[in-house]
Each structure stands twice: as structure tokens, then as C-alpha cells.
Write an enzyme that holds these catalytic residues in place. Sequence first.
Site, PDB file in Angstrom:
ATOM      1  N   HIS A 148     113.915  14.560  71.870  1.00 10.89           N
ATOM      2  CA  HIS A 148     114.161  14.896  73.288  1.00 10.89           C
ATOM      3  C   HIS A 148     115.637  14.710  73.602  1.00 10.89           C
ATOM      4  O   HIS A 148     116.401  14.259  72.751  1.00 10.89           O
ATOM      5  CB  HIS A 148     113.319  13.996  74.199  1.00 10.89           C
ATOM      6  CG  HIS A 148     113.724  12.558  74.155  1.00 10.89           C
ATOM      7  ND1 HIS A 148     113.095  11.623  73.366  1.00 10.89           N
ATOM      8  CD2 HIS A 148     114.725  11.871  74.788  1.00 10.89           C
ATOM      9  CE1 HIS A 148     113.681  10.443  73.524  1.00 10.89           C
ATOM     10  NE2 HIS A 148     114.679  10.558  74.373  1.00 10.89           N
ATOM     11  N   HIS A 196     108.332  13.051  77.350  1.00 10.74           N
ATOM     12  CA  HIS A 196     109.410  13.876  77.909  1.00 10.74           C
ATOM     13  C   HIS A 196     110.042  14.737  76.826  1.00 10.74           C
ATOM     14  O   HIS A 196     110.215  14.307  75.699  1.00 10.74           O
ATOM     15  CB  HIS A 196     110.478  13.080  78.657  1.00 10.74           C
ATOM     16  CG  HIS A 196     111.212  12.039  77.842  1.00 10.74           C
ATOM     17  ND1 HIS A 196     110.592  11.097  77.069  1.00 10.74           N
ATOM     18  CD2 HIS A 196     112.535  11.796  77.709  1.00 10.74           C
ATOM     19  CE1 HIS A 196     111.490  10.315  76.497  1.00 10.74           C
ATOM     20  NE2 HIS A 196     112.683  10.719  76.857  1.00 10.74           N
ATOM     21  N   HIS A 210     122.401  11.560  76.033  1.00  5.71           N
ATOM     22  CA  HIS A 210     122.050  11.342  74.624  1.00  5.71           C
ATOM     23  C   HIS A 210     121.055  12.385  74.159  1.00  5.71           C
ATOM     24  O   HIS A 210     120.426  13.062  74.965  1.00  5.71           O
ATOM     25  CB  HIS A 210     121.463   9.942  74.408  1.00  5.71           C
ATOM     26  CG  HIS A 210     120.102   9.732  75.016  1.00  5.71           C
ATOM     27  ND1 HIS A 210     119.928   9.188  76.270  1.00  5.71           N
ATOM     28  CD2 HIS A 210     118.862   9.984  74.549  1.00  5.71           C
ATOM     29  CE1 HIS A 210     118.624   9.125  76.532  1.00  5.71           C
ATOM     30  NE2 HIS A 210     117.949   9.601  75.517  1.00  5.71           N
ATOM     31  N   HIS A 242     111.657   0.659  76.092  1.00  2.00           N
ATOM     32  CA  HIS A 242     111.814   1.185  77.444  1.00  2.00           C
ATOM     33  C   HIS A 242     110.588   0.828  78.274  1.00  2.00           C
ATOM     34  O   HIS A 242     109.460   0.920  77.775  1.00  2.00           O
ATOM     35  CB  HIS A 242     111.884   2.715  77.428  1.00  2.00           C
ATOM     36  CG  HIS A 242     113.085   3.297  76.771  1.00  2.00           C
ATOM     37  ND1 HIS A 242     114.362   3.062  77.207  1.00  2.00           N
ATOM     38  CD2 HIS A 242     113.198   4.144  75.716  1.00  2.00           C
ATOM     39  CE1 HIS A 242     115.208   3.738  76.444  1.00  2.00           C
ATOM     40  NE2 HIS A 242     114.535   4.389  75.533  1.00  2.00           N
ATOM     41  N   TYR A 251     120.040   2.794  70.872  1.00  2.00           N
ATOM     42  CA  TYR A 251     121.091   3.742  71.255  1.00  2.00           C
ATOM     43  C   TYR A 251     122.332   3.443  70.431  1.00  2.00           C
ATOM     44  O   TYR A 251     122.674   2.286  70.206  1.00  2.00           O
ATOM     45  CB  TYR A 251     121.433   3.606  72.739  1.00  2.00           C
ATOM     46  CG  TYR A 251     120.369   4.172  73.648  1.00  2.00           C
ATOM     47  CD1 TYR A 251     120.221   5.549  73.790  1.00  2.00           C
ATOM     48  CD2 TYR A 251     119.526   3.338  74.360  1.00  2.00           C
ATOM     49  CE1 TYR A 251     119.257   6.073  74.620  1.00  2.00           C
ATOM     50  CE2 TYR A 251     118.547   3.856  75.196  1.00  2.00           C
ATOM     51  CZ  TYR A 251     118.415   5.223  75.330  1.00  2.00           C
ATOM     52  OH  TYR A 251     117.455   5.740  76.140  1.00  2.00           O
ATOM     53  N   GLU A 261     119.976   8.538  69.986  1.00  2.00           N
ATOM     54  CA  GLU A 261     118.907   7.545  70.108  1.00  2.00           C
ATOM     55  C   GLU A 261     117.924   7.757  68.968  1.00  2.00           C
ATOM     56  O   GLU A 261     117.710   8.888  68.521  1.00  2.00           O
ATOM     57  CB  GLU A 261     118.178   7.744  71.454  1.00  2.00           C
ATOM     58  CG  GLU A 261     117.023   6.778  71.682  1.00  2.00           C
ATOM     59  CD  GLU A 261     116.203   7.070  72.950  1.00  2.00           C
ATOM     60  OE1 GLU A 261     116.265   8.203  73.467  1.00  2.00           O
ATOM     61  OE2 GLU A 261     115.491   6.161  73.400  1.00  2.00           O
TER      62      GLU A 261
HETATM   63 FE   LIG Z   1     115.911   9.095  75.239  1.00  2.00          FE
END
Ligand SMILES: [Fe+2]
Length: 303
Positions: A148, A196, A210, A242, A251, A261
Site C-alpha cells: 500500500h 487499505h 511512504h 499500529h 519505517y 515501510e
Molecule cells: Fe503504511
Amino acid sequence: MGILRLGYLHVRVTDMAEARKHYIETMGLKVTAEEAGKVYLKGWDEWDHHSVVLEEGGVGLAKLGFKVQSEDDLNTYENNARTFGATVERMSKGEELEVGQGIRVTTPSGHVVELYNEITYLGNEVGYLNPYPFPRHETGISVPALDHMLIMAEDVALNEKFFMDTFGMYAVEQIRPEIDSPARIATWLSAGQKNHDIAIVSGKDKGLHHFAFQLEDWSKILRAADIFAMDDVSIDITPTRHGITRGTTIYFFDPAGNRNETYAGGYRAYRDRPTTIWTPEHIGRGIFSHSRELNAAFTEVYT
Ligand SMILES: [Fe+2]
């Protein structure tokens, strides 16, 4: 109809030799083609010709591409983009190497998004007939695939509406200034069952925060961080989780300063779920579940 996934992105790098070392030796991507100033790469579990393209000169995102299911989808999305009032043009076969005809849309935030449904099939490295779970000889952290990306926009709500109205995406999670506010600080948008495909965060238009590569699980995240230490990769945020999406993460930066990431886990999303809402007092925990602190550099430094 539908968007299948984030298919490719083109990222600018200041020094191609350093970028190759990072993306090929450390990340484990494979070279599928080279042109003057461009290197085309894919992960071992990707079937299509390329997912990440390095472009020599500068830093940041040049463009991104979504693969769609059918040629009819291209007409639908072209009409939707025009209805929204976005700039859209036809892309002819071969304009993007090994990719068929498509459309090129500029988002309200100025990001260039290409949609296509034909791309040369190369196959993954384990095949589809009685495959083993991974290739026997791995390089670096051996990322299977692009996952993503997160882009910046001055008006997040407008761009969220654009991705929903034009591309039929839905909001899985949002950060709002207040629970009932129509404004958005950030939004995580999905086209299918990924939690996502693209996220949008408040910042300068055209910005790239990112892009993320899939890893299998938390043990692979830990191993990746160990390899980053061996390869002297600039780590931004060491392994953590997260709150938003529940994914586990690292990251880090490529040598040009583009943030990458590695991402594993997180839940599967469905179109009929309610949107998860985060409010500003909990942003720290939303982004980094353990430290519960969002450092300024994470939001302010991007390409
Ligand atoms: Fe991300």
C-alpha cells in the site's frame, strides 16, 4: 468491476547505484527491465511485470498505478473522473513499459494515478503448480510484494471523496478533528479486502509519505530490522504495531530519503463494516500503539 490493487509506483531516487543496492540487495526485489535512468522491479510473489520503478533524478513520487479488472472499468473510471471534475486523459499501450492502454487521472492533490488492466505476465517465483511456500534462495529481507502507500494532501476530505466517488473505494479508518466533523486529518481507503490500498494524510499536495511492502508476520518484521541494521539502513521507527489497521511495521528510508515501510498482519476489511474513527487526543496510539507518541518528524518529514 473494480480496482484489483495498487499495481505499481514510480519513485525518484537521487543515486541509482545506491537505490539499486537498497531495493535489490536489502529489500530483495528483482530487476525485470532496465531503460535509461529507470529500473523496473518486482517482489518474488508478484505475477505482473513490475511493481516498483526507480527513476533516477530527484526524490519523491512520480506516479502510481492501479490495476483494474476489465477494460470496461477503464471507461467507468474515466467517466467518474470527468464527472468529479478531475483531469483525465487516455494512456496508450506501451506508454508505461509492458502495460496496455489505460487512463491517467490527476487527483485534486496533484498525484498522477494511472489505471490499466493489461500488463505483461511474468509469474511469481514459486509458480502456481504444487508450489513451495517461498523461494529457496532469498536476498535480503525478500519482500513478496508491494502492499500500500500513503500520500499527502492539503484537503484530505476532498481527496477522500475523490477516491470514493471516482474509484469506488471505501474508508476503513479515519482521523477526524472531532467525532462528527466532515473534515479529515487522515483516511485509510480500501478497494477490496485489504485494510487499505492507499491512505491520505494532511500535508503538502503531491507529497509521498511512504510506500509499504508486505511481510508475512511479526517474525519477518523482526528479521527485517536485523538486516536493516546489518545493511546500515536509516530506520525511522523500529518494529512496533499500529493502532490504526493493527498492522505491525517498521519505517525506514531509502538512500534518497523516500520513506519505506514493511507491513505485516492487520485485519481484513469488508465494504459493509463501519468506518473506524480516531479523534486527535488518541492519534499517538492510533499511529504507534505502544509508544502512544507521534513524533513531529514522522508527520513533517516526507518527500
Ligand atoms: Fe503504511
